[in-house]
Structures are given as structure tokens and as C-alpha cells.
Design an enzyme around this catalytic site. Structure first.
Site, PDB file in Angstrom:
ATOM      1  N   TYR A  21       0.853  -1.198   0.000  1.00 55.74           N
ATOM      2  CA  TYR A  21       0.000   0.000   0.000  1.00 55.74           C
ATOM      3  C   TYR A  21       0.882   1.239   0.000  1.00 55.74           C
ATOM      4  O   TYR A  21       1.774   1.377   0.832  1.00 55.74           O
ATOM      5  CB  TYR A  21      -0.919   0.015   1.226  1.00 55.74           C
ATOM      6  CG  TYR A  21      -1.856   1.203   1.237  1.00 55.74           C
ATOM      7  CD1 TYR A  21      -2.891   1.305   0.311  1.00 55.74           C
ATOM      8  CD2 TYR A  21      -1.696   2.239   2.156  1.00 55.74           C
ATOM      9  CE1 TYR A  21      -3.751   2.400   0.308  1.00 55.74           C
ATOM     10  CE2 TYR A  21      -2.557   3.338   2.167  1.00 55.74           C
ATOM     11  CZ  TYR A  21      -3.582   3.411   1.241  1.00 55.74           C
ATOM     12  OH  TYR A  21      -4.427   4.492   1.237  1.00 55.74           O
ATOM     13  N   ASP A  66       9.219   2.597   0.649  1.00 59.24           N
ATOM     14  CA  ASP A  66       8.094   3.322   1.240  1.00 59.24           C
ATOM     15  C   ASP A  66       8.114   3.038   2.743  1.00 59.24           C
ATOM     16  O   ASP A  66       7.647   2.013   3.209  1.00 59.24           O
ATOM     17  CB  ASP A  66       6.772   2.873   0.609  1.00 59.24           C
ATOM     18  CG  ASP A  66       5.587   3.654   1.164  1.00 59.24           C
ATOM     19  OD1 ASP A  66       5.790   4.463   2.094  1.00 59.24           O
ATOM     20  OD2 ASP A  66       4.463   3.458   0.665  1.00 59.24           O
ATOM     21  N   LYS A 126       3.292   9.287   8.683  1.00 64.51           N
ATOM     22  CA  LYS A 126       2.905   8.780  10.006  1.00 64.51           C
ATOM     23  C   LYS A 126       3.763   9.319  11.170  1.00 64.51           C
ATOM     24  O   LYS A 126       3.578  10.452  11.583  1.00 64.51           O
ATOM     25  CB  LYS A 126       2.836   7.261   9.957  1.00 64.51           C
ATOM     26  CG  LYS A 126       1.756   6.843   8.934  1.00 64.51           C
ATOM     27  CD  LYS A 126       1.289   5.425   8.961  1.00 64.51           C
ATOM     28  CE  LYS A 126       0.049   5.299   8.071  1.00 64.51           C
ATOM     29  NZ  LYS A 126       0.165   4.448   6.921  1.00 64.51           N
TER      30      LYS A 126
HETATM   31  C1  LIG Z   1      -0.292   4.862   5.479  1.00 61.19           C
HETATM   32  C2  LIG Z   1       0.593   4.569   4.336  1.00 61.19           C
HETATM   33  C3  LIG Z   1       0.647   5.386   3.192  1.00 61.19           C
HETATM   34  C4  LIG Z   1      -0.313   6.520   2.977  1.00 61.19           C
HETATM   35  O1  LIG Z   1      -0.142   7.528   3.911  1.00 61.19           O
HETATM   36  P1  LIG Z   1      -1.353   8.572   4.147  1.00 61.19           P
HETATM   37  O2  LIG Z   1      -0.777   9.563   5.098  1.00 61.19           O
HETATM   38  O3  LIG Z   1      -2.476   7.757   4.713  1.00 61.19           O
HETATM   39  O4  LIG Z   1      -1.686   9.143   2.828  1.00 61.19           O
HETATM   40  C5  LIG Z   1       1.588   5.102   2.218  1.00 61.19           C
HETATM   41  N1  LIG Z   1       2.434   4.074   2.356  1.00 61.19           N
HETATM   42  C6  LIG Z   1       2.407   3.262   3.435  1.00 61.19           C
HETATM   43  C7  LIG Z   1       3.395   2.154   3.543  1.00 61.19           C
HETATM   44  C8  LIG Z   1       1.470   3.472   4.444  1.00 61.19           C
HETATM   45  O5  LIG Z   1       1.416   2.636   5.481  1.00 61.19           O
END
Ligand SMILES: *Cc1c(COP(=O)(O)O)cnc(C)c1O
Length: 420
Positions: A138, A231, A259
């Protein structure tokens, strides 16, 4: 009003009654009245030990005193300026000091924006259009990454409203599968700009790369002039002082954060080598912009959080994680259950299936119904975890030994009840 009544009311005004789909767990989500330390309270008068923690950001727990203080001080002197501030340099320096492969950074407002920017930069730098991601990985909710594989491995939209012309440039392949990756790279060779990967897959439970796979990604991308993006929106400042690239000793070309980096306020960031980052506007021709980019509230949340997160804190957090995972494993063994406890550092989860799980296809074979029963029993007994098998549970530095002991005990009782 009760959570139940509020949810009915909310559904009249907000799509699905929530502002992000995962929150709408059945029969209705609890509505939160406050959070403090390791706990979260609902409007119905219940409190929970919180292992959801805002889906990852709250590594210090809710309303940490130094965050409250720093944010209050910042609010009093302004919340957004549209001009640069010294604090942006300070947070940039902290990240760069911790994460070896980051020499320069751009702050944005969410993880979604971070991966969007990093992918655009990778495309701009390489002059190539296609990207590779892994099934179940994701990377936020923008068009290029909300993609699932068709039978041939070419991307197709994973939501209505995404043009197939966009998705076809995203190749989605199984995680932990070298053969498939070699095949894909050979097929599209000079068209692939980047591979984007979560170094620990945190959005399909907690799925780790098998030994050597991340190194393999580093090598094959270097050999083919493909940029490697880690990521680290979850793993950044979660796994260790220097994040996943340090933890696994692999240097990607670009890293995305979010985050934890905002200390509980909205943030995202992407960074990497100077040569790459200089291509971002205004110093280069890869456009990226945002009204709230680098806003002083999120930046203050980030500086304060990173100040608190020293090596001692990681040691203690990761010990708590290990202790809890050991206790979960003991429970599973004691109860003779065919379940897979997983996790790393202060992340944990139980896959409701037997072991040897390598990719998203494997995770999908978990017993989702039993997981749901488990979630509900935990909730009833004052433990809040994300309401899905496909998420990670977290521990914060505010969780004390009593909290962890209580979580371990209730997980044991819950598993017993689910499989009685
Ligand atoms: C949460 C998340 C995102 C997206 O971040 P948002 O602040 O919700 O847009 C992207 N990559 C990873 C791995 C995530 O866990």
C-alpha cells in the site's frame, strides 16, 4: 449520544459515516472522546489499551506532554505562514542525520503525497513511465498505486475512476518472488522507472521480506538503472533510530516517510540523494507543491517526536514488542492452534492461518471470519487493534509493562474463546 447513534447520524452527512474506509468496522465503530498515553476512550464510557495508535503515527502514545507543550507554543505564534521557517531545516537535518541514504528532503502532507512525489521524481529522473509495485503493498490512495494485477501482471485499476491508461503503467507482482521480478524486468527492460516497496509489508498484516530479498531488489535495480524506493511511511522511525534502510542495511535511492514523522499531525516526506532531490521544483523541473507543505504544526510534531526517540527508547520499545510476540507465540502453542504470530520491532499481528506466508495471496487465505471474532472479543475486553487482518498492530512508548501484560492475557483468552 452513543457511538451507535452517532454513527447513524454520521451516515447522513459523511460518506459511509467516516472519512477513511477502514474506520467503518461493523456493526458500528466506537466514537472517540479522548486519548491519553496508551489509552483511548469512547463516548460510551469505555477505555481501551490502544494498539491501533492512529494506524501507526503515535509511537509516543496519545498527547505526549512534550508534544502538547511544543504544539501549544507553536499555535500561539502561528499555524501556517506560506513562507519558510527555521524549523523545517531543523527537521530535515534530524532526518538526514538518522537516515544515511537521505541527503535532501521535501516535506508534504501525507504518505499519499510522499509516494506520488517520489514516483514522479523517479519517472522524471529516468525518463521512463512504468513502475513496479508488489501485490498488497500500500502506497496511499493515488491513481498510480491503487492498482491490482490482471492475469498477465499488467496493472488494472483497483478503484472506479482510475483510467486504465494510468494503471497499465503500474506492474504489480507477488512479493518475495525473484523469478517473477526478473521476468517482469526482462519483459519491460528500459521502460521501468522504479520499484516501490514497503521494506516490511505493513498493510497486509506484518509480512517480512525473506532473507536476501531486499538486497536482491537493490542489486537488480542498480543493474538495470531502475530507482529503488523504500516506502517507509510505517517503518520510518518505527523499526529503529535510522528506520528500515538502517535496520536492513540497504540503501534505496529514495525514501518516503509519513505517520510517525508528524508526531500525530498530518505529514509526508520524500528524500534521497542530492542529485535526485535537486530535480524537484524550484531547483529542478519535477513539479511538486503544497499550501501546507512543511507547515509549522506538523514540523513541530516531528521535531519533538524525533527528539524523544533516542536509542534507549527503541531498545525498550523493541523489547516490549519481543515480549508480547513471545507471549502470543506461547498462547498459540499452549492452545495448539494453527496460527502464525508475526511482527518486528514494535509491530505485531497474528495471521489466522498456518505458516510459510510469502505474499498477499498467502495472507488472503487467512480465516478472516475468525479474525473478526478475535477483534471483537479484544474490543469487548478493552483492547483496541486495527479491525482487519490486513493491518499491523503497534506498541507505543507510553505502553507500560502492565499494559503489555494485560494485552497478552486478553489475547490468550480471546484466542481460547475464538477456537473453543
Ligand atoms: C499509510 C501509508 C501510506 C499513505 O499515507 P497517508 O498519510 O495515509 O496518505 C503510504 N504508504 C504506506 C506504507 C502506508 O502505510
Amino acid at each position: 449520544m452513543s457511538s451507535k447513534d452517532l454513527f447513524n447520524e454520521s451516515k447522513k452527512y459523511l460518506s459511509g459515516g467516516v472519512n477513511s474506509p477502514i474506520r467503518a468496522f461493523k456493526p458500528y465503530p466506537f466514537f472517540t472522546s479522548k486519548g491519553k498515553g496508551s489509552k483511548i476512550w469512547d463516548v460510551d464510557g469505555n477505555s481501551y489499551i490502544d494498539h491501533c495508535l492512529g494506524y501507526g503515527p503515535l509511537i509516543l502514545g496519545h498527547s505526549h506532554p512534550s508534544i502538547v507543550k511544543a504544539i501549544n507554543e507553536q499555535i500561539a505564534i502561528g499555524t501556517t505562514y506560506g513562507t519558510p521557517t527555521e524549523k523545517e531545516i531543523e527537521l530535515a537535518k534530524r532526518v538526514i542525520e538518522r537516515v544515511a541514504c537521505v541527503e535532501m528532503i521535501r516535506f508534504v502532507n501525507s504518505g499519499t503525497e510522499a509516494t506520488m512525489g517520489a514516483i514522479r521524481l523517479a519517472r522524471g529522473f529516468t525518463g521512463r513511465d512504468k513502475i513496479i509495485k508488489f501485490d498488497g503493498g500500500y502506497h496511499g490512495s493515488h491513481d498510480a498505486v491503487l492498482v491490482k494485477p490482471d492475469s498477465g501482471g499488467a496493472g488494472k485499476p483497483d478503484s472506479l475512476g482510475i483510467p486504465s491508461d494510468t494503471s497499465k503503467n503500474t506492474l504489480s507482482i507477488p512479493f518475495n518472488n525473484e523469478e517473477k521480478l526478473i521476468e517482469t524486468i526482462n519483459k519491460y527492460k528500459d521502460e521501468i522507472a522504479t520499484i516501490i516497496v514497503e521494506p516490511v509489508m505493513g498493510n497486509i498484516g506484518v509480512l517480512q521480506a525473506k532473507k536476501g530479498f531486499l538486497k536482491f531488489l537493490r542489486d537488480i535495480t542498480s543493474e538495470n538503472d531502475i530507482l529503488l524506493i523504500f516506502d517507509e511511511v510505517i517503518t520510518g522511525f518505527r523499526l529503529s533510530y535510522g528506520s528500515a534502510s538502517e535496520y536492513f542495511n540497504i540503501n534505496p535511492d529514495l525514501v518516503t516517510f509519513g505517520k510517525i514523522l508528524g508526531g500525530g499531525f498530518p505529514i509526508g516526506a520524500f528524500g534521497g540523494r542530492k542529485e535526485l532531490m535537486k530535480m524537484i521544483a524550484p531547483s529542478g523541473d519535477v513539479y511538486q507543491a503544497g499550501t501546507f507543505n512543511g507547515n509549522p504544526i506538523s514540523i513541530t510534531g516531528g521535531i519533538t517526536t524525533l527528539n524523544e526517540l533516542n536509542q534507549t527508547v527503541y531498545k525498550s520499545l523493541n523489547q516490549k514488542g519481543k515480549f508480547l510476540r513471545n507471549r502470543i507465540t506461547e498462547s498459540i502453542n499452549d492452545l495448539s492452534l494453527d496460527l502464525s504470530p508475526v511482527g518486528v520491532a514494535s509491530m505485531f499481528q497474528i495471521y489466522f492461518r498456518d505458516g510459510n506466508i510469502l505474499n498477499y495471496e498467502d495472507v488472503k487465505k487467512s480465516d478472516l471470519e475468525k479474525f473478526n471474532t478475535y477483534f471483537k472479543i479484544l474490543l469487548k475486553n478493552g483492547i483496541f487493534i486495527p479491525p482487519s487482518q490486513f493491518e499491523s498492530c503497534f506498541i507505543s512508548n507510553a505502553h507500560n509493562d502492565d499494559d503489555i501484560e494485560k494485552t497478552a492475557t486478553i489475547i490468550h483468552e480471546a484466542l481460547k474463546e475464538v477456537f473453543k
